[in-house]
Design a protein around this motif. Structure first.
Motif, PDB file in Angstrom:
ATOM      1  N   ARG A  15     -66.521   2.109 -10.344  1.00 23.41           N
ATOM      2  CA  ARG A  15     -65.534   2.531  -9.346  1.00 23.41           C
ATOM      3  C   ARG A  15     -65.913   3.927  -8.867  1.00 23.41           C
ATOM      4  N   ILE A  16     -65.983   4.075  -7.559  1.00 23.17           N
ATOM      5  CA  ILE A  16     -66.290   5.363  -6.942  1.00 23.17           C
ATOM      6  C   ILE A  16     -65.049   5.812  -6.189  1.00 23.17           C
ATOM      7  N   GLN A  17     -64.636   7.021  -6.455  1.00 19.22           N
ATOM      8  CA  GLN A  17     -63.481   7.582  -5.761  1.00 19.22           C
ATOM      9  C   GLN A  17     -63.868   8.941  -5.211  1.00 19.22           C
ATOM     10  N   ARG A  18     -63.556   9.168  -3.952  1.00 25.03           N
ATOM     11  CA  ARG A  18     -63.863  10.474  -3.352  1.00 25.03           C
ATOM     12  C   ARG A  18     -62.892  11.508  -3.902  1.00 25.03           C
ATOM     13  N   ARG A  19     -63.434  12.675  -4.280  1.00 27.17           N
ATOM     14  CA  ARG A  19     -62.631  13.747  -4.868  1.00 27.17           C
ATOM     15  C   ARG A  19     -62.964  15.074  -4.189  1.00 27.17           C
ATOM     16  N   PRO A  20     -62.458  15.306  -2.971  1.00 24.90           N
ATOM     17  CA  PRO A  20     -62.752  16.559  -2.279  1.00 24.90           C
ATOM     18  C   PRO A  20     -62.225  17.786  -3.016  1.00 24.90           C
ATOM     19  N   ASP A  21     -61.261  17.595  -3.925  1.00 24.05           N
ATOM     20  CA  ASP A  21     -60.755  18.728  -4.696  1.00 24.05           C
ATOM     21  C   ASP A  21     -61.847  19.322  -5.591  1.00 24.05           C
ATOM     22  N   LYS A  22     -62.890  18.528  -5.925  1.00 22.72           N
ATOM     23  CA  LYS A  22     -64.015  19.048  -6.705  1.00 22.72           C
ATOM     24  C   LYS A  22     -64.886  19.984  -5.872  1.00 22.72           C
ATOM     25  N   CYS A  23     -64.646  20.013  -4.568  1.00 20.56           N
ATOM     26  CA  CYS A  23     -65.427  20.845  -3.644  1.00 20.56           C
ATOM     27  C   CYS A  23     -64.598  22.005  -3.094  1.00 20.56           C
ATOM     28  N   GLY A  24     -63.479  22.295  -3.742  1.00 16.35           N
ATOM     29  CA  GLY A  24     -62.668  23.425  -3.321  1.00 16.35           C
ATOM     30  C   GLY A  24     -61.526  23.079  -2.373  1.00 16.35           C
ATOM     31  N   TRP A  25     -61.384  21.826  -2.015  1.00 19.98           N
ATOM     32  CA  TRP A  25     -60.281  21.418  -1.156  1.00 19.98           C
ATOM     33  C   TRP A  25     -58.993  21.420  -1.985  1.00 19.98           C
ATOM     34  N   ALA A  26     -57.877  21.422  -1.324  1.00 19.14           N
ATOM     35  CA  ALA A  26     -56.587  21.415  -2.023  1.00 19.14           C
ATOM     36  C   ALA A  26     -56.453  20.134  -2.844  1.00 19.14           C
ATOM     37  N   PRO A  27     -55.890  20.216  -4.056  1.00 16.75           N
ATOM     38  CA  PRO A  27     -55.681  19.010  -4.868  1.00 16.75           C
ATOM     39  C   PRO A  27     -54.856  17.977  -4.099  1.00 16.75           C
ATOM     40  N   GLY A  28     -55.267  16.719  -4.207  1.00 17.01           N
ATOM     41  CA  GLY A  28     -54.563  15.638  -3.532  1.00 17.01           C
ATOM     42  C   GLY A  28     -55.046  15.366  -2.118  1.00 17.01           C
ATOM     43  N   THR A  29     -56.025  16.150  -1.636  1.00 15.96           N
ATOM     44  CA  THR A  29     -56.567  15.945  -0.294  1.00 15.96           C
ATOM     45  C   THR A  29     -57.272  14.602  -0.221  1.00 15.96           C
ATOM     46  N   VAL A  30     -57.020  13.852   0.826  1.00 14.54           N
ATOM     47  CA  VAL A  30     -57.682  12.568   1.048  1.00 14.54           C
ATOM     48  C   VAL A  30     -58.444  12.673   2.361  1.00 14.54           C
ATOM     49  N   LEU A  31     -59.738  12.308   2.327  1.00 19.36           N
ATOM     50  CA  LEU A  31     -60.554  12.326   3.537  1.00 19.36           C
ATOM     51  C   LEU A  31     -60.531  10.939   4.165  1.00 19.36           C
ATOM     52  N   GLY A  32     -59.994  10.829   5.340  1.00 14.11           N
ATOM     53  CA  GLY A  32     -59.926   9.523   6.000  1.00 14.11           C
ATOM     54  C   GLY A  32     -59.015   8.598   5.222  1.00 14.11           C
ATOM     55  N   PHE A  33     -59.390   7.343   5.137  1.00 12.04           N
ATOM     56  CA  PHE A  33     -58.565   6.381   4.431  1.00 12.04           C
ATOM     57  C   PHE A  33     -59.344   5.649   3.344  1.00 12.04           C
ATOM     58  N   ASP A  34     -60.470   6.220   2.929  1.00  5.45           N
ATOM     59  CA  ASP A  34     -61.273   5.652   1.856  1.00  5.45           C
ATOM     60  C   ASP A  34     -60.654   6.050   0.526  1.00  5.45           C
ATOM     61  N   GLU A  35     -60.020   5.149  -0.160  1.00 10.45           N
ATOM     62  CA  GLU A  35     -59.404   5.495  -1.431  1.00 10.45           C
ATOM     63  C   GLU A  35     -60.369   5.303  -2.592  1.00 10.45           C
ATOM     64  N   PHE A  36     -61.049   4.167  -2.647  1.00 12.05           N
ATOM     65  CA  PHE A  36     -62.029   3.929  -3.701  1.00 12.05           C
ATOM     66  C   PHE A  36     -62.915   2.761  -3.304  1.00 12.05           C
ATOM     67  N   GLU A  37     -64.026   2.640  -4.013  1.00 10.24           N
ATOM     68  CA  GLU A  37     -64.925   1.499  -3.850  1.00 10.24           C
ATOM     69  C   GLU A  37     -65.215   0.959  -5.240  1.00 10.24           C
ATOM     70  N   LEU A  38     -65.333  -0.353  -5.358  1.00  8.62           N
ATOM     71  CA  LEU A  38     -65.574  -0.996  -6.642  1.00  8.62           C
ATOM     72  C   LEU A  38     -66.762  -1.943  -6.513  1.00  8.62           C
ATOM     73  N   TYR A  39     -67.707  -1.829  -7.447  1.00 10.49           N
ATOM     74  CA  TYR A  39     -68.936  -2.618  -7.413  1.00 10.49           C
ATOM     75  C   TYR A  39     -69.166  -3.311  -8.752  1.00 10.49           C
ATOM     76  N   ALA A  40     -69.807  -4.493  -8.685  1.00 14.61           N
ATOM     77  CA  ALA A  40     -70.299  -5.195  -9.873  1.00 14.61           C
ATOM     78  C   ALA A  40     -71.800  -4.950  -9.919  1.00 14.61           C
ATOM     79  N   VAL A  41     -72.301  -4.592 -11.110  1.00 14.61           N
ATOM     80  CA  VAL A  41     -73.701  -4.209 -11.255  1.00 14.61           C
ATOM     81  C   VAL A  41     -74.279  -4.854 -12.509  1.00 14.61           C
ATOM     82  N   SER A  42     -75.522  -5.324 -12.399  1.00 17.57           N
ATOM     83  CA  SER A  42     -76.202  -5.919 -13.557  1.00 17.57           C
ATOM     84  C   SER A  42     -76.632  -4.819 -14.520  1.00 17.57           C
ATOM     85  N   PRO A  43     -76.928  -5.151 -15.786  1.00 15.87           N
ATOM     86  CA  PRO A  43     -77.405  -4.156 -16.745  1.00 15.87           C
ATOM     87  C   PRO A  43     -78.725  -3.509 -16.315  1.00 15.87           C
TER      88      PRO A  43
END
Length: 89
Positions: free
Chosen positions: A49-77
């Protein structure tokens, strides 16, 4: 994390980062630093699961960029991305 989990996370990160517009390549919010990665394993398959976290880049906590909340992928070993959850906000 075990080796296959690291491969799974790396494969998904590469896929996500390559999908960002080139003009944003130097922006922290569109870099690995601005993403949160969660890896789980079930019956030999990895789910990343990938989630964008602009707060890790100095943005205000809870900031959402656009409407991308998360992405989920299935991956082989082996690190091959098998599927992306068809989530489109």
């Amino acid at each position: 994390m075990d080796g296959p989990a690291v491969l799974a996370a790396h494969a998904v990160m590469q896929r996500v980062l390559s999908g960002y517009p080139k003009q944003y390549a130097k922006s922290c919010a569109f870099s690995a630093k601005g993403l949160e990665v969660i890896v789980g394993e079930e019956r030999g398959m990895y789910f990343v699961r990938i989630q964008r976290r602009p707060d890790k880049c100095g943005w205000a906590p809870g900031t959402v960029l656009g409407f991308d909340e998360f992405e989920l992928y299935a991956v082989s070993p082996e690190g091959k991305v098998l599927a992306r959850y068809p989530y489109h906000p």
